[in-house]
Motif scaffolding. Sequence first.
Motif, PDB file in Angstrom:
ATOM      1  N   ARG A   1      15.396   0.775 -10.542  1.00 41.10           N
ATOM      2  CA  ARG A   1      14.145   0.101 -10.169  1.00 41.10           C
ATOM      3  C   ARG A   1      14.386  -1.183  -9.369  1.00 41.10           C
ATOM      4  NH1 ARG A   1      14.983  -0.674 -15.520  1.00 41.10           N
ATOM      5  NH2 ARG A   1      14.916  -2.786 -16.387  1.00 41.10           N
ATOM      6  N   ASN A   2      15.601  -1.740  -9.452  1.00 41.27           N
ATOM      7  CA  ASN A   2      15.894  -2.971  -8.708  1.00 41.27           C
ATOM      8  C   ASN A   2      16.643  -2.709  -7.410  1.00 41.27           C
ATOM      9  OD1 ASN A   2      16.475  -4.137 -11.946  1.00 41.27           O
ATOM     10  ND2 ASN A   2      14.801  -4.890 -10.695  1.00 41.27           N
ATOM     11  N   HIS A   3      16.789  -1.426  -7.035  1.00 37.89           N
ATOM     12  CA  HIS A   3      17.487  -1.091  -5.803  1.00 37.89           C
ATOM     13  C   HIS A   3      16.497  -1.112  -4.638  1.00 37.89           C
ATOM     14  CE1 HIS A   3      21.047   1.127  -7.930  1.00 37.89           C
ATOM     15  NE2 HIS A   3      20.734  -0.004  -8.508  1.00 37.89           N
ATOM     16  N   ILE A   4      16.706  -2.038  -3.697  1.00 37.95           N
ATOM     17  CA  ILE A   4      15.772  -2.151  -2.577  1.00 37.95           C
ATOM     18  C   ILE A   4      16.313  -1.429  -1.351  1.00 37.95           C
ATOM     19  CG2 ILE A   4      14.712  -4.274  -3.407  1.00 37.95           C
ATOM     20  CD1 ILE A   4      16.475  -5.850  -1.517  1.00 37.95           C
ATOM     21  N   THR A   5      15.397  -1.023  -0.489  1.00 33.48           N
ATOM     22  CA  THR A   5      15.777  -0.273   0.711  1.00 33.48           C
ATOM     23  C   THR A   5      15.747  -1.130   1.972  1.00 33.48           C
ATOM     24  OG1 THR A   5      13.477   0.445   0.968  1.00 33.48           O
ATOM     25  CG2 THR A   5      14.955   1.908  -0.244  1.00 33.48           C
ATOM     26  N   ARG A   6      15.273  -2.345   1.845  1.00 30.74           N
ATOM     27  CA  ARG A   6      15.221  -3.271   2.976  1.00 30.74           C
ATOM     28  C   ARG A   6      15.545  -4.671   2.475  1.00 30.74           C
ATOM     29  NH1 ARG A   6       9.873  -2.615   6.813  1.00 30.74           N
ATOM     30  NH2 ARG A   6       9.742  -0.472   6.062  1.00 30.74           N
ATOM     31  N   ALA A   7      16.359  -5.397   3.235  1.00 22.49           N
ATOM     32  CA  ALA A   7      16.692  -6.776   2.853  1.00 22.49           C
ATOM     33  C   ALA A   7      17.005  -7.585   4.087  1.00 22.49           C
ATOM     34  CB  ALA A   7      17.880  -6.799   1.891  1.00 22.49           C
TER      35      ALA A   7
ATOM     36  N   THR B   1      15.529 -10.765  -0.417  1.00 25.16           N
ATOM     37  CA  THR B   1      14.171 -10.323  -0.117  1.00 25.16           C
ATOM     38  C   THR B   1      13.432 -11.518   0.472  1.00 25.16           C
ATOM     39  OG1 THR B   1      13.114 -11.025  -2.194  1.00 25.16           O
ATOM     40  CG2 THR B   1      14.242  -8.880  -2.193  1.00 25.16           C
ATOM     41  N   ILE B   2      12.285 -11.275   1.020  1.00 21.63           N
ATOM     42  CA  ILE B   2      11.441 -12.374   1.490  1.00 21.63           C
ATOM     43  C   ILE B   2       9.981 -11.927   1.436  1.00 21.63           C
ATOM     44  CG2 ILE B   2      11.383 -11.783   3.953  1.00 21.63           C
ATOM     45  CD1 ILE B   2      12.010 -15.328   2.640  1.00 21.63           C
ATOM     46  N   VAL B   3       9.123 -12.830   1.031  1.00 22.17           N
ATOM     47  CA  VAL B   3       7.685 -12.603   1.167  1.00 22.17           C
ATOM     48  C   VAL B   3       7.066 -13.933   1.572  1.00 22.17           C
ATOM     49  CG1 VAL B   3       7.271 -12.939  -1.332  1.00 22.17           C
ATOM     50  CG2 VAL B   3       5.548 -11.775   0.081  1.00 22.17           C
ATOM     51  N   VAL B   4       6.257 -13.886   2.625  1.00 24.10           N
ATOM     52  CA  VAL B   4       5.631 -15.087   3.186  1.00 24.10           C
ATOM     53  C   VAL B   4       4.134 -14.847   3.293  1.00 24.10           C
ATOM     54  CG1 VAL B   4       5.694 -16.774   5.051  1.00 24.10           C
ATOM     55  CG2 VAL B   4       7.700 -15.330   4.630  1.00 24.10           C
ATOM     56  N   ALA B   5       3.360 -15.771   2.760  1.00 21.34           N
ATOM     57  CA  ALA B   5       1.903 -15.711   2.887  1.00 21.34           C
ATOM     58  C   ALA B   5       1.426 -16.976   3.580  1.00 21.34           C
ATOM     59  CB  ALA B   5       1.248 -15.588   1.517  1.00 21.34           C
ATOM     60  N   VAL B   6       0.639 -16.811   4.637  1.00 29.08           N
ATOM     61  CA  VAL B   6       0.148 -17.946   5.420  1.00 29.08           C
ATOM     62  C   VAL B   6      -1.371 -17.865   5.530  1.00 29.08           C
ATOM     63  CG1 VAL B   6       0.316 -19.210   7.593  1.00 29.08           C
ATOM     64  CG2 VAL B   6       2.284 -17.878   6.781  1.00 29.08           C
TER      65      VAL B   6
ATOM     66  N   ARG C   1       6.626  -9.744  -4.069  1.00 27.11           N
ATOM     67  CA  ARG C   1       5.250  -9.270  -3.841  1.00 27.11           C
ATOM     68  C   ARG C   1       4.243 -10.381  -3.575  1.00 27.11           C
ATOM     69  NH1 ARG C   1       4.600  -4.906  -8.834  1.00 27.11           N
ATOM     70  NH2 ARG C   1       6.200  -3.416  -8.126  1.00 27.11           N
ATOM     71  N   ALA C   2       3.091  -9.955  -3.037  1.00 31.65           N
ATOM     72  CA  ALA C   2       1.918 -10.815  -2.904  1.00 31.65           C
ATOM     73  C   ALA C   2       0.716 -10.064  -3.472  1.00 31.65           C
ATOM     74  CB  ALA C   2       1.664 -11.176  -1.443  1.00 31.65           C
ATOM     75  N   TYR C   3      -0.105 -10.794  -4.228  1.00 33.42           N
ATOM     76  CA  TYR C   3      -1.335 -10.253  -4.819  1.00 33.42           C
ATOM     77  C   TYR C   3      -2.506 -11.155  -4.437  1.00 33.42           C
ATOM     78  CZ  TYR C   3       1.540  -7.580  -8.216  1.00 33.42           C
ATOM     79  OH  TYR C   3       2.434  -6.745  -8.815  1.00 33.42           O
TER      80      TYR C   3
ATOM     81  N   THR D   1       1.256  -6.108  -0.984  1.00 31.17           N
ATOM     82  CA  THR D   1       2.541  -5.631  -0.475  1.00 31.17           C
ATOM     83  C   THR D   1       2.938  -4.345  -1.184  1.00 31.17           C
ATOM     84  OG1 THR D   1       3.698  -7.027  -2.089  1.00 31.17           O
ATOM     85  CG2 THR D   1       3.393  -7.924   0.133  1.00 31.17           C
ATOM     86  N   ARG D   2       3.766  -3.568  -0.512  1.00 32.99           N
ATOM     87  CA  ARG D   2       4.307  -2.339  -1.102  1.00 32.99           C
ATOM     88  C   ARG D   2       5.819  -2.473  -1.106  1.00 32.99           C
ATOM     89  NH1 ARG D   2       1.565   1.780  -2.439  1.00 32.99           N
ATOM     90  NH2 ARG D   2       2.434   3.852  -2.795  1.00 32.99           N
ATOM     91  N   ASP D   3       6.428  -2.315  -2.273  1.00 31.36           N
ATOM     92  CA  ASP D   3       7.863  -2.554  -2.405  1.00 31.36           C
ATOM     93  C   ASP D   3       8.678  -1.685  -1.453  1.00 31.36           C
ATOM     94  OD1 ASP D   3       7.139  -4.208  -4.464  1.00 31.36           O
ATOM     95  OD2 ASP D   3       7.876  -2.908  -6.069  1.00 31.36           O
ATOM     96  N   HIS D   4       9.677  -2.292  -0.855  1.00 32.08           N
ATOM     97  CA  HIS D   4      10.691  -1.540  -0.109  1.00 32.08           C
ATOM     98  C   HIS D   4      11.816  -1.244  -1.099  1.00 32.08           C
ATOM     99  CE1 HIS D   4       8.960  -3.984   3.440  1.00 32.08           C
ATOM    100  NE2 HIS D   4       8.400  -2.796   3.409  1.00 32.08           N
TER     101      HIS D   4
END
Length: 287
Positions: free
Chosen positions: A175-181, A116-121, A136-138, A149-152
């Motif tokens: 719950r830990n199965h992601i649809t995008r990676a 996964t990846i999440v980047v906040a700038v 996620r980002a909050y 963010t909304r989980d994929h």
Amino acid sequence: MDQISLAVNGRTDIGQVREENEDSIRWYASSDKPFAYIVVADGMGGYSGGATASKIAAETIQSHMDDLLKHTFISCTPEQQQLILRATLTEAINSANNALLNTKNLNPQFSKMGTTIVVAVMWYDFLIVAHIGDSRAYLWNNYGLQRLTRDHSVVQEMVDSGQMTQQQAKQSNVRNHITRALGVSSSVEAEINSWKLTENALLLVCSDGLTEYLDDHAIERVLATHRPALESVYRFIDDANKLGGRDNITAGILEYSSQPMPQMLAKEQNVTQRPRSPDVTIRKSQR
């Protein structure tokens, strides 16, 4: 113009159960410009595969971010800078994806790895967030907590379609199965959104090892009360470990504060201030 201050901190922890930390985090705040970023990656893919995937992704994106503040960028208009930030994020994520695919081709033992990846700038008061997967980002400020963010993920799609409630999603076996990676296919689509901050705020970027145990209310309570704010990353790690720590846990905090410049304050002292309407805390930037 307001004087903007940015500060960051981050931490990653192996947790209580895993034998290896497959999370990676990178963060940075410029000492002379209002620029900062956090990158969190949560890898997957068997022995050493997940750790390798998250490390490659985080370092590749970090490299692109570190190259951003060149003369050309600084001399552009704010509108152009925002477009450059978005384009740079897209390019960084595509580069990370290609780097993962190349590594997999050269090393068959990594054939199942991804991340996964999440980047906040942050650039001045402009916040841009890109993500793939369920990291996620909050954003928190005096108006409360907002998930950016909304989980994929499979369960998020089921919640969106009405097949499952949020409470059921927390207990689901998938719950830990992601649809995008990142690192799975030749083309990757990150979700990218941007906002203009209008209030002092804290930004939390984290892996699902944290949100597995702390819901939005628990996250908000820590961000609202723990001071110094940047040290809340240690509190988040400790809380998740005390509650079980079945996964690796990663948290990064970016503290945004804005104050009127001293000369502006002097001019405004003799002016009666009009009450400010409680507008929304952040607003989507025009695309």
